[in-house]
Design a protein around this motif. Structure first.
Motif, mmCIF file in Angstrom:
data_model
loop_
_atom_site.group_PDB
_atom_site.id
_atom_site.type_symbol
_atom_site.label_atom_id
_atom_site.label_comp_id
_atom_site.label_asym_id
_atom_site.label_seq_id
_atom_site.Cartn_x
_atom_site.Cartn_y
_atom_site.Cartn_z
ATOM 1 N N GLY A 1 12.984 -24.346 -3.576
ATOM 2 C CA GLY A 1 13.261 -23.846 -2.091
ATOM 3 C C GLY A 1 13.067 -22.235 -2.238
ATOM 4 N N GLY B 1 10.783 -20.511 -0.056
ATOM 5 C CA GLY B 1 11.369 -19.810 0.915
ATOM 6 C C GLY B 1 10.780 -18.415 1.139
ATOM 7 N N GLY C 1 15.088 -24.476 8.591
ATOM 8 C CA GLY C 1 15.687 -24.936 7.377
ATOM 9 C C GLY C 1 17.072 -25.737 7.885
ATOM 10 N N SER C 2 17.762 -25.030 9.082
ATOM 11 C CA SER C 2 18.714 -25.458 9.500
ATOM 12 C C SER C 2 18.718 -26.899 10.150
ATOM 13 C CB SER C 2 19.411 -24.783 10.349
ATOM 14 O OG SER C 2 19.822 -23.417 9.867
ATOM 15 N N ILE D 1 16.508 -29.355 9.451
ATOM 16 C CA ILE D 1 16.181 -30.221 8.395
ATOM 17 C C ILE D 1 17.460 -30.636 7.710
ATOM 18 C CG2 ILE D 1 15.248 -30.661 6.173
ATOM 19 C CD1 ILE D 1 12.881 -28.963 7.072
ATOM 20 N N ALA D 2 18.215 -29.574 7.463
ATOM 21 C CA ALA D 2 19.737 -29.737 6.792
ATOM 22 C C ALA D 2 20.743 -30.594 7.709
ATOM 23 C CB ALA D 2 20.274 -28.465 6.256
ATOM 24 N N ALA E 1 15.590 -26.845 2.136
ATOM 25 C CA ALA E 1 16.087 -26.283 3.169
ATOM 26 C C ALA E 1 17.098 -25.190 3.091
ATOM 27 C CB ALA E 1 16.355 -27.226 4.297
ATOM 28 N N SER F 1 15.760 -22.141 1.052
ATOM 29 C CA SER F 1 14.913 -21.252 1.984
ATOM 30 C C SER F 1 15.722 -20.406 2.866
ATOM 31 C CB SER F 1 14.269 -22.245 2.886
ATOM 32 O OG SER F 1 13.244 -22.902 1.911
#
Length: 410
Positions: free
Chosen positions: A251, A255, A271-272, A274-275, A302, A305
């Motif tokens: 990542g 990233g 990324g947020s 996905i998390a 995520a 990154s």
């Protein structure tokens, strides 16, 4: 030069292992010291909070110390503290030793980065810093699963492993590192905090803090969340943490390239998202090993990154003050880790061991809203936003600073 950089990286590896390995041995500590798992998780909270609060203060107090002396003192404090952790007879004593270990880490990490720049010629300084701070990232891939495996029978063996790593780095630097002078100009604590008056900086720091509260509230208690899949087996948990560590390194690498190609805003939002989805799905994913490994791979990809995008964003706001801005980001990260331990403990108490990751998804949404609200593309004469340009940044200021990506780890 290479040997000295590797020794500096070994010290950073020890710090990173010490910071994160508690997640893999909380159950052993809980059983040995007669405290609950959430209480044991406060060991991570205390370490992270102490680091975040002590880092700017200690940096100011020791600003004029010769770098070699500072590095050796920091490693001595860190190594002794971990030996005391291994010998701690009870929970309060162990908490106290974690504060001492955090003080050593807070002294060491910025000093090691400064030493790396002094050891390397100007054209290689970015790579030198990346080598040293890479020890922190590699710790998530190797140190944490190794420490978890070593401590599968006795958590104190893990503390002795970290002690040994610190001791080897200490002895190596004492033997091979020449004296390095202190910086000619030292920055006071008030000057270190001054950038927080900038709304753009405050928005970026708040985003880092909120996301890492969400991330750490699950990571610290990952063994609890995936117990249905692992059956409480330490070897299985070590394998999960190894996957998490490898994904963290990937990542971090991906990233940086994603930020260069698509910009900070897209990396933060994707990324947020996905998390958040993974946090919400963990109560089901954590019931099987395939689901657990899917979580262990996706969330670190995520999360790391995002941890790359944030320092890139801050450094571009004011390149001349990048070191100060990145130190604030580091403190926000560790404060997020500290708050994550408390948030995770509270979520377990309120929602139970299966459903507590849902609280992280709510926190993740808060981080997503912050990221969306405090970043926006800044158009140039061509009508396009330069990659990585954060809110309120003009194109000339948006050039990425060399190798800030991994400095979030310390």
């Amino acid at each position: 030069m290479r040997l000295r950089l590797l020794l500096l990286a070994l010290g950073a590896f020890a710090m990173g292992t010490d910071t994160m390995v508690m997640a893999g041995i909380l159950g052993r500590i809980s059983g040995d010291l007669g405290v609950s798992v959430p209480a044991a998780g406060q060991l991570v909270t205390v370490f992270a909070l102490s680091y975040a609060l002590l880092a700017p203060v200690l940096a100011t107090v020791t600003a004029r110390w010769p770098r070699r002396r500072l590095l050796l003192v920091a490693l001595t404090v860190f190594t002794v503290a971990n030996a005391l952790s291994a010998l701690a007879p009870d929970y309060p004593t162990l908490l106290a030793t974690r504060v001492l270990a955090a003080a050593g880490a807070a002294l060491y990490t910025p000093a090691a980065s400064a030493a790396a720049t002094a050891l390397a010629p100007p054209e290689r300084r970015g790579r030198a810093i990346a080598t040293v701070l890479g020890g922190m990232t590699v710790a998530t891939a190797l140190g944490v699963p190794l420490g978890t495996y070593v401590g599968r029978a006795d958590w104190r063996l893990t503390m002795w492993l970290v002690t040994a790593l610190g001791a080897v780095a200490l002895l190596g630097l004492a033997a091979f590192l020449r004296e390095l002078p202190a910086p000619a100009h030292s920055v006071g604590l008030r000057e270190r905090m001054a950038p927080l008056r900038d709304r753009r900086v405050l928005g970026a720091v708040a985003t880092t803090f909120t996301f890492f509260v969400a991330f750490q509230s699950v990571y610290i208690y990952l063994g609890t969340a995936v117990r249905p899949a692992t059956g409480g087996d330490a070897d299985r948990l070590s394998a999960v943490l190894l996957a998490t560590g490898v994904a963290s390194v990937a990542g971090s690498w991906l990233g940086g390239r994603a930020v260069d190609r698509w910009g900070v805003r897209k990396v933060l939002l994707v990324g947020s998202t996905i998390a958040i989805a993974c946090f919400a799905a963990l109560p089901w994913l954590g019931r099987t090993m395939p689901g657990t490994f899917a979580y262990a791979l996706l969330v670190p990809l995520a999360g790391w990154s995002i941890s790359v995008a944030q320092p890139h964003r801050l450094a571009s706001l004011n390149p001349g003050n990048a070191p100060l801005l990145l130190s604030l980001n580091s403190s926000a990260l560790y404060l997020g880790m500290a708050a994550g331990g408390t948030a995770g403990s509270l979520a377990i108490a309120l929602l139970g061991e299966r459903w507590f990751p849902l609280a992280a998804s709510v926190l993740g949404v808060a981080a997503l809203v912050l990221a969306a609200g405090t970043t926006r593309p800044t158009t140039t004469a061509t009508g396009k936003a330069p990659a990585g340009t954060p809110v309120g940044t003009s194109a000339p200021d948006a050039a990425p600073a060399p190798a800030p990506a991994r400095s979030t780890t310390g």
